[in-house]
Write a protein that holds these residues in place. Structure first.
Motif, mmCIF file in Angstrom:
data_model
loop_
_atom_site.group_PDB
_atom_site.id
_atom_site.type_symbol
_atom_site.label_atom_id
_atom_site.label_comp_id
_atom_site.label_asym_id
_atom_site.label_seq_id
_atom_site.Cartn_x
_atom_site.Cartn_y
_atom_site.Cartn_z
ATOM 1 N N ILE A 125 -5.417 0.881 1.689
ATOM 2 C CA ILE A 125 -4.146 0.709 1.061
ATOM 3 C C ILE A 125 -3.130 1.615 2.088
ATOM 4 N N VAL A 126 -2.074 1.188 2.562
ATOM 5 C CA VAL A 126 -1.131 1.869 3.313
ATOM 6 C C VAL A 126 0.279 2.422 2.255
ATOM 7 N N PHE A 127 0.432 3.291 1.968
ATOM 8 C CA PHE A 127 1.465 3.724 1.224
ATOM 9 C C PHE A 127 2.740 4.351 2.385
ATOM 10 N N VAL A 128 3.756 3.401 2.385
ATOM 11 C CA VAL A 128 4.936 3.740 3.295
ATOM 12 C C VAL A 128 6.193 4.202 2.417
ATOM 13 N N THR A 129 6.609 5.339 2.749
ATOM 14 C CA THR A 129 8.014 5.611 2.068
ATOM 15 C C THR A 129 8.799 6.704 2.805
ATOM 16 N N PRO A 130 10.231 6.451 2.860
ATOM 17 C CA PRO A 130 11.219 7.415 3.105
ATOM 18 C C PRO A 130 11.052 8.819 2.083
ATOM 19 N N VAL A 131 11.243 9.848 2.329
ATOM 20 C CA VAL A 131 11.497 10.975 1.471
ATOM 21 C C VAL A 131 12.891 11.021 0.733
ATOM 22 N N ILE A 133 -7.822 3.855 -13.373
ATOM 23 C CA ILE A 133 -8.525 4.741 -13.958
ATOM 24 C C ILE A 133 -8.748 4.780 -15.482
ATOM 25 N N SER A 134 -8.480 3.623 -16.049
ATOM 26 C CA SER A 134 -8.899 3.256 -17.499
ATOM 27 C C SER A 134 -10.286 2.954 -17.660
ATOM 28 N N GLU A 135 -10.579 3.542 -18.864
ATOM 29 C CA GLU A 135 -12.015 3.269 -19.206
ATOM 30 C C GLU A 135 -12.341 2.037 -19.368
ATOM 31 N N LYS A 136 -11.546 1.086 -19.363
ATOM 32 C CA LYS A 136 -11.708 -0.460 -19.412
ATOM 33 C C LYS A 136 -11.809 -1.217 -18.023
ATOM 34 N N ALA A 137 -11.702 -0.267 -17.061
ATOM 35 C CA ALA A 137 -11.345 -0.907 -15.690
ATOM 36 C C ALA A 137 -12.252 -1.718 -15.254
ATOM 37 N N LYS A 138 -11.787 -2.909 -14.830
ATOM 38 C CA LYS A 138 -12.811 -4.014 -14.222
ATOM 39 C C LYS A 138 -13.028 -3.963 -12.803
ATOM 40 N N PHE A 139 -12.119 -3.063 -12.098
ATOM 41 C CA PHE A 139 -11.908 -2.809 -10.702
ATOM 42 C C PHE A 139 -11.464 -1.204 -10.566
ATOM 43 N N THR A 140 -12.203 -0.507 -9.579
ATOM 44 C CA THR A 140 -11.764 0.608 -9.400
ATOM 45 C C THR A 140 -11.235 0.909 -7.792
ATOM 46 N N LEU A 141 -10.730 2.020 -7.549
ATOM 47 C CA LEU A 141 -10.291 2.220 -6.082
ATOM 48 C C LEU A 141 -11.545 2.995 -5.265
ATOM 49 N N LYS A 142 -12.229 3.319 -6.115
ATOM 50 C CA LYS A 142 -13.229 4.186 -5.528
ATOM 51 C C LYS A 142 -13.822 3.797 -4.301
ATOM 52 N N ASP A 143 -13.765 4.631 -3.048
ATOM 53 C CA ASP A 143 -14.086 4.329 -1.968
ATOM 54 C C ASP A 143 -13.471 3.597 -1.243
ATOM 55 N N LYS A 144 -12.248 2.958 -1.460
ATOM 56 C CA LYS A 144 -11.278 2.430 -0.651
ATOM 57 C C LYS A 144 -10.444 3.419 0.013
ATOM 58 N N GLU A 145 -10.149 2.928 1.164
ATOM 59 C CA GLU A 145 -9.516 4.027 2.115
ATOM 60 C C GLU A 145 -7.756 3.695 1.847
ATOM 61 N N CYS A 146 -7.190 4.935 2.227
ATOM 62 C CA CYS A 146 -5.820 4.949 2.126
ATOM 63 C C CYS A 146 -5.052 5.647 3.388
ATOM 64 N N ILE A 147 -3.658 5.385 3.416
ATOM 65 C CA ILE A 147 -2.844 5.992 4.494
ATOM 66 C C ILE A 147 -1.678 6.426 4.096
ATOM 67 N N LEU A 148 -1.059 7.351 4.405
ATOM 68 C CA LEU A 148 0.443 7.673 4.097
ATOM 69 C C LEU A 148 1.085 7.513 5.417
ATOM 70 N N LEU A 149 2.348 6.765 5.254
ATOM 71 C CA LEU A 149 3.284 6.645 6.335
ATOM 72 C C LEU A 149 4.424 7.247 5.617
ATOM 73 N N ALA A 150 5.125 8.387 5.981
ATOM 74 C CA ALA A 150 6.289 8.851 5.374
ATOM 75 C C ALA A 150 7.426 9.220 6.459
ATOM 76 N N THR A 151 8.581 9.162 6.228
ATOM 77 C CA THR A 151 9.824 9.542 7.055
ATOM 78 C C THR A 151 10.615 10.330 6.389
ATOM 79 N N ALA A 152 11.362 11.260 6.942
ATOM 80 C CA ALA A 152 12.427 12.044 6.414
ATOM 81 C C ALA A 152 13.675 12.441 7.522
ATOM 82 N N GLY A 153 14.837 12.582 7.035
ATOM 83 C CA GLY A 153 15.878 12.669 7.887
ATOM 84 C C GLY A 153 15.770 14.259 8.016
ATOM 85 N N ASP A 154 15.513 15.159 7.172
ATOM 86 C CA ASP A 154 15.283 16.493 7.051
ATOM 87 C C ASP A 154 14.714 17.102 8.535
#
Length: 189
Positions: A85-91, A111-132
Motif C-alpha cells: 500500500i502506497v500512501f501519497v499525501t501533500p502535507v 484491527i477489529s477482533e472480528k477481522a476476516k482480513f488483516t494487514l499483517k506483513d503487507k508492505e507500505c510506503i509513504l510518499l509525502a510533499t510539502a511546500g514548507d
C-alpha cells in the motif's frame, strides 16, 4: 521474476491537485514499479465518495468490512488483494490531507477482533510533499504513519518526504522523482 511473485500495489493518492507534486511523485514510483512487472491500482481519492468513520464498531457485520456503503468498499477489496500500500499525501497544516485522512480512519476493520482480513506483513510506503522549506513539516505525518502501520502490522518499505515543493512542478527540482522511481524499481526485491 515469475509473474506470480510480482507485487500487487495499491496507490492511494491523497492530493486534490491533478498532476501536482504529490501525484508526480506517485507516478514516478509507479513507473519504476511497473518497469519491474508490478501491477498497480491507482485510486484518486479526491474523486471518490468516502465518508468518515462513525466508530460504530460494527466492522464485518453482514460479511463486509464496514457498514457504510460508499467507495471505500473498492479500496478495501484492493487492499485485501495487494502486497503493498502506497500512501501519497501533500502535507496540510502539518498533517495528512483530508482526502487520505478519511481512508486512515476507515482502516479500523483491519484491527477489529472480528477481522476476516488483516494487514499483517503487507508492505507500505509513504510518499509525502510539502511546500514548507523545513523537513520538520513532516513530523506530524511521520508520527501518525509510524504508529498507524505498527498498529496495523504493516512493514515499511520506504518513505520519501519531499519538502520545499509548493508550486506545481517544483517536484522536478532535485532528485525526488528519481528517488521515487528507484523505490518503485526495488519494490519487487
Amino acid at each position: 521474476m515469475p509473474a506470480d511473485t510480482m507485487k500487487k500495489i495499491v496507490c492511494l493518492l491523497g492530493s486534490p491537485r491533478v498532476n501536482g507534486n504529490s501525484e508526480r511523485l506517485a507516478k514516478a514510483f509507479v513507473i519504476g514499479a511497473e518497469s519491474q512487472g508490478a501491477k498497480v491500482r491507482f485510486f484518486r481519492l479526491q474523486n471518490m465518495n468516502i465518508k468518515g468513520c462513525i466508530d460504530c464498531r460494527r466492522c464485518w457485520e453482514n460479511g463486509k468490512h464496514c457498514v457504510i456503503n460508499d467507495d471505500m468498499a473498492q479500496i478495501y477489496e484492493a487492499i485485501d488483494e495487494c502486497n503493498v500500500i502506497v500512501f501519497v499525501t501533500p502535507v496540510y497544516w502539518y498533517s495528512w490531507s483530508a482526502q487520505i485522512k478519511v481512508v486512515w480512519d476507515r482502516m479500523l476493520p483491519y484491527i477489529s477482533e472480528k477481522a476476516k482480513f488483516t494487514l499483517k506483513d503487507k508492505e507500505c510506503i509513504l510518499l509525502a510533499t510539502a511546500g514548507d522549506v523545513y523537513e520538520s513539516a513532516f513530523n506530524g505525518v511521520l508520527e501518525s504513519f509510524d504508529r498507524s502501520i505498527s498498529l496495523l502490522g504493516l512493514k515499511e518499505r520506504g518513505k520519501i518526504c519531499a519538502y520545499n515543493v509548493y508550486d506545481i512542478g517544483d517536484i522536478e527540482q532535485g532528485d525526488w522523482l528519481d528517488r521515487a522511481k528507484e523505490l518503485g524499481i526495488n519494490i519487487n526485491k
